[in-house]
Design an enzyme around this catalytic site. Structure first.
Site, PDB file in Angstrom:
ATOM      1  N   TRP A 180       0.887  -1.110  -0.201  1.00 37.57           N
ATOM      2  CA  TRP A 180       0.046   0.190   0.116  1.00 37.57           C
ATOM      3  C   TRP A 180       0.996   1.211  -0.036  1.00 37.57           C
ATOM      4  CZ3 TRP A 180      -4.150  -1.469  -2.022  1.00 37.57           C
ATOM      5  CH2 TRP A 180      -4.618  -2.604  -1.685  1.00 37.57           C
ATOM      6  N   LYS A 232     -12.179  -2.075   6.744  1.00 43.16           N
ATOM      7  CA  LYS A 232     -11.608  -2.898   7.574  1.00 43.16           C
ATOM      8  C   LYS A 232     -11.737  -2.889   9.017  1.00 43.16           C
ATOM      9  CE  LYS A 232      -8.353  -3.474   3.746  1.00 43.16           C
ATOM     10  NZ  LYS A 232      -7.713  -2.697   2.935  1.00 43.16           N
ATOM     11  N   ASP A 237      -1.767   6.702   6.037  1.00 41.89           N
ATOM     12  CA  ASP A 237      -2.886   5.934   5.523  1.00 41.89           C
ATOM     13  C   ASP A 237      -3.207   4.798   7.019  1.00 41.89           C
ATOM     14  OD1 ASP A 237      -4.431   3.692   4.699  1.00 41.89           O
ATOM     15  OD2 ASP A 237      -3.004   3.199   3.049  1.00 41.89           O
TER      16      ASP A 237
HETATM   17  C1  LIG Z   1      -7.036  -2.008   1.915  1.00 44.38           C
HETATM   18  C2  LIG Z   1      -6.305  -1.092   2.119  1.00 44.38           C
HETATM   19  C3  LIG Z   1      -5.931  -0.016   0.995  1.00 44.38           C
HETATM   20  C4  LIG Z   1      -6.740   0.012  -0.304  1.00 44.38           C
HETATM   21  O1  LIG Z   1      -8.001   0.265  -0.006  1.00 44.38           O
HETATM   22  P1  LIG Z   1      -9.288   0.537  -0.993  1.00 44.38           P
HETATM   23  O2  LIG Z   1     -10.259   1.080  -0.394  1.00 44.38           O
HETATM   24  O3  LIG Z   1      -9.611  -1.104  -1.633  1.00 44.38           O
HETATM   25  O4  LIG Z   1      -8.483   1.390  -2.215  1.00 44.38           O
HETATM   26  C5  LIG Z   1      -4.996   0.826   1.190  1.00 44.38           C
HETATM   27  N1  LIG Z   1      -4.096   0.935   2.162  1.00 44.38           N
HETATM   28  C6  LIG Z   1      -4.285   0.001   3.373  1.00 44.38           C
HETATM   29  C7  LIG Z   1      -3.495  -0.153   4.562  1.00 44.38           C
HETATM   30  C8  LIG Z   1      -5.259  -0.977   3.059  1.00 44.38           C
HETATM   31  O5  LIG Z   1      -5.218  -1.958   4.092  1.00 44.38           O
END
Ligand SMILES: *Cc1c(COP(=O)(O)O)cnc(C)c1O
Length: 360
Positions: A103, A196, A172
């Protein structure tokens, strides 16, 4: 309650059962309006109240200071990889990134479209088995911001100390937001896809300090400018109504059980139980280095790929679902986010004992 399995899926992921039943009811008839939740106008007073409440709960539970905006956006966390850079980085300027997993790497690729990127740290050569402490990298003095991923969902690593820096910190937090207490004022911008730890897919929460809004010199498409959404309270266009509403329900649930302080204790207890079992014998091997271990995604391998396949298959037949690891790590990944129950980890540990006995 119907039969539910323990769902270790990395995302979309387990939600509290009471949230699901409430959502199922409201989807047909919201608060006796005679209108289903997903049929309501986003400008109706009923739906505006839903958004206001979700934002208020988020502010309360995370302790978000008044000089930050909370935005509910679409496009997933992945859209933020580009949006962060578009809004905070002008041509010729530099931003610093810590490459701690897929990511982070994806975000680096997007940022390079808009400015210079300094990758100050990378654990790629050891398949992202750790995250750095602040004395392991140097941030370029001219850097506009320092970007990192607090929890690396795929590899099962997590920052237990946030970077210490005088730069604007951008994070993030998709896979560990609201899982532990933190000081929002240390960050310039936090974003997280909801699927998540906070709700269903479809909404991404952005928490941004006021002075970072509208400072870009880039020609930004309207929808990609944070200012557009900040000025209109996330109602510039139709927001992801259903996802925002479910996030609100999850936040209510979190508040009811004791807030972030309480969930942090529970998360620590769940992770400790599982890591202790992994460390008890050499049959199971944790992927992440111990000091970087994630409380959210626990990654481990077995002695052979055949045993790993058999483990995943037998686990599924016992109602332990979604344990197969990401292809880049192999092995197993147990995602044990906020809503995942302690009993599910106990069941997994019991199965690990049994599987080891049968296959040593
Ligand atoms: C799942 C995830 C993403 C991607 O998320 P999307 O909503 O599918 O674009 C980005 N960063 C982290 C840390 C993630 O776990």
């Amino acid at each position: 309650m119907p039969e539910r399995v323990f769902n270790f899926s990395p995302g979309p992921a387990t939600l509290p059962y009471e949230v699901l039943t409430q959502a199922a009811k409201d989807i047909v008839n919201f608060q006796d309006t005679g209108i289903g939740l997903i049929e309501l106008s986003h400008r109706s007073k009923e739906f505006m109240a839903v958004t206001d409440e979700a934002e208020a709960l988020l502010r309360e539970l995370m302790g978000i200071p008044a000089n930050y905006k909370v935005l509910f956006l679409q496009g997933g966390a992945s859209t933020q990889f580009a949006m962060v850079a578009m809004n905070l980085l002008s041509p010729g300027q530099t931003a610093t990134y810590l490459n701690t997993g897929v990511w982070a790497k994806n975000a680096i690729k997007e940022a390079k479209l808009f400015g210079n990127v300094q990758v100050a740290y990378s654990s790629e050569s050891t398949n992202y088995d750790r995250v750095p402490s602040s004395d392991e990298y140097e941030v370029a003095p001219e850097s506009e911001y320092l970007y990192f991923v607090s929890n690396n969902t795929i590899f099962g690593t997590q920052f237990h100390e946030f970077p210490v820096t005088d730069k604007t910190l951008v994070c993030d937090m998709s896979s560990d937001i609201m899982s532990r207490q933190l000081d929002v004022s240390r960050f310039g911008l936090i974003f997280a896809g909801a699927q998540k730890n906070m709700g269903p897919a479809g909404v991404t929460v952005v928490i941004i300090r006021d002075d970072l809004i509208g400072k870009s010199k880039n020609f930004l498409p309207t929808m990609f400018n944070y200012k557009t959404h900040a000025d209109k309270g996330s109602m510039f266009n139709t927001p992801p109504c259903f996802a925002i509403y479910v996030v609100g329900l999850v936040l209510k649930w979190l508040k009811k059980i004791g807030g972030v302080a309480e969930i942090e204790q529970r998360n620590r207890a769940k992770a400790a139980l599982l890591y202790n079992r992994i460390d008890a014998t050499d049959f199971y091997r944790g992927h992440a280095q111990p000091a970087s271990r994630s409380l959210m995604n626990v990654t481990f391998n077995l002695p052979t790929p055949e045993l790993e396949a058999s483990f995943a298959k037998q686990a599924t037949s016992k109602g332990l679902n979604g344990l197969k690891g990401h292809r880049s790590v192999g092995g197993m990944r147990a995602s044990i986010y906020n809503a995942f129950p302690y009993e599910g980890v106990e069941a997994l540990v019991a199965f690990m004992d049994e599987f080891e006995k049968g296959n040593r």
